[in-house]
Design a protein around this motif. Structure first.
Motif, PDB file in Angstrom:
ATOM      1  N   ARG A 115       0.828  -1.210   0.000  1.00  0.00           N
ATOM      2  CA  ARG A 115       0.000   0.000   0.000  1.00  0.00           C
ATOM      3  C   ARG A 115       0.857   1.253   0.000  1.00  0.00           C
ATOM      4  O   ARG A 115       0.571   2.221  -0.734  1.00  0.00           O
ATOM      5  CB  ARG A 115      -0.917  -0.014   1.221  1.00  0.00           C
ATOM      6  CG  ARG A 115      -2.079  -0.983   1.129  1.00  0.00           C
ATOM      7  CD  ARG A 115      -2.865  -0.999   2.429  1.00  0.00           C
ATOM      8  NE  ARG A 115      -3.958  -1.962   2.392  1.00  0.00           N
ATOM      9  CZ  ARG A 115      -4.682  -2.309   3.453  1.00  0.00           C
ATOM     10  NH1 ARG A 115      -4.423  -1.758   4.633  1.00  0.00           N
ATOM     11  NH2 ARG A 115      -5.657  -3.187   3.347  1.00  0.00           N
ATOM     12  N   GLU A 116       1.883   1.270   0.840  1.00  0.00           N
ATOM     13  CA  GLU A 116       2.741   2.453   0.894  1.00  0.00           C
ATOM     14  C   GLU A 116       3.467   2.655  -0.433  1.00  0.00           C
ATOM     15  O   GLU A 116       3.595   3.785  -0.923  1.00  0.00           O
ATOM     16  CB  GLU A 116       3.748   2.316   2.033  1.00  0.00           C
ATOM     17  CG  GLU A 116       3.138   2.389   3.421  1.00  0.00           C
ATOM     18  CD  GLU A 116       2.543   3.754   3.727  1.00  0.00           C
ATOM     19  OE1 GLU A 116       2.932   4.751   3.081  1.00  0.00           O
ATOM     20  OE2 GLU A 116       1.684   3.837   4.620  1.00  0.00           O
ATOM     21  N   ALA A 119       1.033   3.981  -2.984  1.00  0.00           N
ATOM     22  CA  ALA A 119       0.669   5.376  -2.733  1.00  0.00           C
ATOM     23  C   ALA A 119       1.735   6.316  -3.288  1.00  0.00           C
ATOM     24  O   ALA A 119       1.421   7.347  -3.905  1.00  0.00           O
ATOM     25  CB  ALA A 119       0.481   5.609  -1.241  1.00  0.00           C
ATOM     26  N   ARG A 135       5.711  10.955   1.613  1.00  0.00           N
ATOM     27  CA  ARG A 135       5.340   9.585   1.969  1.00  0.00           C
ATOM     28  C   ARG A 135       6.545   8.642   2.017  1.00  0.00           C
ATOM     29  O   ARG A 135       6.466   7.580   2.651  1.00  0.00           O
ATOM     30  CB  ARG A 135       4.308   9.036   0.983  1.00  0.00           C
ATOM     31  CG  ARG A 135       2.979   9.750   1.004  1.00  0.00           C
ATOM     32  CD  ARG A 135       1.925   8.907   0.322  1.00  0.00           C
ATOM     33  NE  ARG A 135       1.615   7.726   1.130  1.00  0.00           N
ATOM     34  CZ  ARG A 135       0.601   7.645   1.988  1.00  0.00           C
ATOM     35  NH1 ARG A 135      -0.195   8.688   2.165  1.00  0.00           N
ATOM     36  NH2 ARG A 135       0.376   6.529   2.661  1.00  0.00           N
TER      37      ARG A 135
END
Length: 334
Positions: A115-116, A119, A135
């Motif tokens: 997910r990271e 993103a 991020r």
């Protein structure tokens, strides 16, 4: 303990039960990670990190011996807690399986890793490099302000590769070897390395023991990760070639094989100059014939990471079942 006890399909030797428990429990735990990811609050690893920080505040000295004591207290405490928990539910197959599933879910982090990474890839694809820089620290310790778009993409792919070993495969390997204590012990060691294993003035001596223990604990998982990347990637020959040619050039004995095999499997070039905490490192290039990492390679790396994790579960559960079956046969011969 009785020589035999009830299991699905009839009576089986008791020595086979832990193998079945690990296989079922680890499968359920990895499925839970795939479906749910990490909890946003109350994560057991975060609680361990707070406890380790409290121990550090009490013990910190600029000395390897005090750092070794910190490592022994924190890692040893986690392993002991895992062993006590496993012993407390040993008489119940259902409770043992549930504990193994919960421990596996708590220590693996493949879904959150993906997910990271996605993103950041989405931000880069949208041309929002500032968001991507914001991020990036969620995924790795690079200095994001020094990186352009391709540099961020390369950092993400390298982090996905390394953390596939650290956050998924390594834990499954030690879970297969030692059950719940192996699962939580590996994650504790890996977390300590992330906390104090850095080569900074504060931790150069104090974190030495944690870093060396992490190298030892991560060795089998890193080699299994690299081997599975060869099998699961799009270019097996390229992955083997990069692994053999470049892995030993990396300063980390475990990140080297993993990143090199991922680079070869994806057909990209990793390594080179990077910056950590204001300290510039010039690392060797991995898979030199490969192309520069692009934004689309982040998704390819995440998919490869997921395939490697599923294969690692099959290998570790199968190996544990095979060992249990062999032990059962030896027990019947006696």
């Amino acid at each position: 303990m009785p020589a035999e006890q009830r299991a699905p399909g009839g009576l089986v030797p008791a020595v086979a039960v832990p193998a079945i428990t690990f296989a079922y429990g680890a499968t359920a735990g990895l499925a839970g990670d795939l479906l749910l990811g990490d909890p946003r609050r109350g994560h057991p690893v975060a609680a361990f990190g707070r406890a380790a920080s409290a121990v550090e505040r009490l013990l910190w000295r600029d000395h390897r011996g005090w750092g070794a004591l910190h490592t022994a207290v924190c890692a040893g405490g986690a392993i002991a807690a895992g062993a006590l928990a496993a012993a407390s539910v040993r008489r119940s197959r259902t409770a043992s399986l549930a504990l193994t599933a919960a421990a596996t879910w708590a220590v693996v982090g493949g879904t959150t890793l993906g997910r990271e990474a996605r993103a950041i890839g989405g931000a880069l694809e949208a041309g929002d490099i500032e968001t991507a820089r914001e991020r990036l620290p969620h995924l790795c310790g690079r200095d994001p302000q020094t990186l352009d778009g391709p540099g961020i993409a390369r950092a993400v792919v390298e982090s996905v590769a390394e953390n596939t070993s650290d956050a998924v495969v390594g834990a499954l390997v030690w879970g297969a070897v030692a059950g719940v204590p192996g699962l939580v012990g590996f994650r504790a060691v890996n977390t300590l390395d992330a906390m104090v294993g850095r080569k900074s003035p504060r931790y150069r001596r104090y974190g030495w023991a944690s870093a060396r223990l992490d190298d030892v604990a991560g060795w089998p998982g890193a080699r299994l990760t690299a081997g599975l990347a060869v099998l699961a990637g799009g270019d097996p020959r390229g992955a083997v070639r990069a692994w053999r040619a470049d892995a030993a050039k990396h300063p980390s004995p475990n990140a080297g094989p993993v990143e090199a095999s991922f680079a070869g499997a994806l057909g990209v070039r990793l390594g080179g100059t990077l910056s950590y905490g204001g300290r510039v490192e010039h690392r060797p290039v991995l898979n030199g014939p490969g192309r520069t990492v692009g934004v689309a390679d982040i998704e390819r790396a995440v998919r490869l990471s997921r395939r490697v994790g599923v294969l690692a579960l099959a290998v570790c559960a199968g190996a544990r079942l095979g060992w249990g079956a062999a032990a059962a046969m030896r027990g019947r011969r006696k």
